[in-house]
Design an enzyme around this catalytic site. Structure first.
Site, mmCIF file in Angstrom:
data_model
loop_
_atom_site.group_PDB
_atom_site.id
_atom_site.type_symbol
_atom_site.label_atom_id
_atom_site.label_comp_id
_atom_site.label_asym_id
_atom_site.label_seq_id
_atom_site.Cartn_x
_atom_site.Cartn_y
_atom_site.Cartn_z
ATOM 1 N N LYS A 1 0.855 -1.190 0.000
ATOM 2 C CA LYS A 1 0.000 0.000 0.000
ATOM 3 C C LYS A 1 0.888 1.237 0.000
ATOM 4 O O LYS A 1 2.069 1.195 0.375
ATOM 5 C CB LYS A 1 -0.934 0.020 1.216
ATOM 6 C CG LYS A 1 -0.243 0.060 2.590
ATOM 7 C CD LYS A 1 0.175 1.430 3.076
ATOM 8 C CE LYS A 1 0.834 1.377 4.460
ATOM 9 N NZ LYS A 1 1.509 2.660 4.817
ATOM 10 N N ASP B 1 -2.637 -0.922 10.636
ATOM 11 C CA ASP B 1 -2.944 -0.936 9.201
ATOM 12 C C ASP B 1 -3.617 -2.220 8.734
ATOM 13 O O ASP B 1 -4.106 -2.279 7.599
ATOM 14 C CB ASP B 1 -1.662 -0.739 8.378
ATOM 15 C CG ASP B 1 -1.100 0.670 8.484
ATOM 16 O OD1 ASP B 1 -1.795 1.552 9.014
ATOM 17 O OD2 ASP B 1 0.045 0.878 8.043
#
Length: 290
Positions: A13, A138
């Site tokens: 990401k 996350d």
């Protein structure tokens, strides 16, 4: 239980922007950040079994099994779902650890999503995200599988649809401790909160970048080089930096100018995670127990 050997992506990401708005009473930082996946990452090959044991190969050098986030995710799912199944997991690792691109968190989320399917524990995304949050801030983003605007201390997620640009991601050869950056006295902590539409139409900034560039000359050097060619910035607290392009060929042209000694890759932004797409493919292909 589905006892087929299955392959699952574990994508990286990027934080397309990261603003620090303040601090809570218990010391956590309030922030606004935009997560987007890319079509590049690790891969987990998983064979579910009825042993009750979680085995992983190869071992990650310097990381004991019980500190491995994949093992932690799998055993947390076993406990949460009261599941007695096991699995053997082969990890093909290409993402750097501690690079700010979510390698470990993504691995944990892939294990949760894949084993929930293979063990047929049938937990919801909310339940998997709850398990994941205990493993890392996350992990829920990777579990849910959509690009997301995160607020608060990162726990408030709403879907977002940034342009799916091409990125050149470069990893300077340094390791950065997140705590050192968030604890630095000169870190900007008072960026005003803005709505997502405003932020998407404003040049993107990472509030951690100034401190990281000051403390780590290698990061500063790499960013200065990238900025000659395209808008570029830090992701997370680093050490990875990225430049954005409108086409793959533009990104690859700049990649070709980098030294072979520099770790880098080109990837496209994805607003739906490759993990989510793979899960949908397995579900639609009728991989069901006999």
């Amino acid at each position: 239980m589905i006892d087929l050997s299955t392959r699952w992506p574990s994508p990286a990401k990027l934080n397309l922007f990261l603003y620090i708005n303040g601090r809570t009473e218990n010391g956590y930082h309030e922030l606004q950040t935009l997560f987007q996946f890319v079509d590049h990452g690790d891969e987990l090959t998983i064979q579910a079994n009825d042993s009750g044991e979680i085995t992983i190969s190869p071992e990650i050098e310097g990381v004991p099994l019980k500190d491995n986030l994949i093992w932690k995710a799998a055993t947390a799912l076993q406990r949460f779902a009261n599941c007695s199944y096991g699995a053997h997991i082969d990890l093909h690792k290409i993402l750097p650890m501690g690079g700010g691109i979510g390698g470990g968190s993504s691995n944990a989320a892939t294990a949760l999503v894949a084993l929930n399917y293979l063990w047929q524990t049938n937990l919801s995304d909310d339940e998997l995200a709850e398990i994941g949050l205990a493993l890392g801030a996350d992990v829920p983003v990777f579990v849910r599988g959509f690009s997301a605007f995160a607020e608060g201390v990162g726990e408030k997620l709403s879907p977002a649809h940034p342009d799916e640009k091409w990125y050149l991601v470069v990893r300077p050869n340094v390791s950065i401790a997140t705590a050192d950056i968030f604890g630095h006295p000169d870190l900007t902590r008072n960026t005003p909160k803005r709505d997502l539409e405003t932020l998407l139409n404003t040049p993107s900034v990472n509030d951690c970048e100034k401190i990281v560039r000051m403390l780590y000359p290698e990061v500063d050097k790499q960013l200065s080089w990238l900025l000659q060619y395209a808008p570029s910035r830090l992701t997370g607290t680093g050490s990875c930096v990225f430049a954005e392009f409108s086409s793959k060929s533009e990104a690859e042209t700049i990649l070709a100018q980098l030294s072979d000694k520099v770790s880098a890759f080109v990837a496209q932004g994805r607003n739906i995670s490759p993990l989510k797409e793979t899960l949908a493919e397995y579900q639609s292909a009728s991989h069901r127990p006999i």
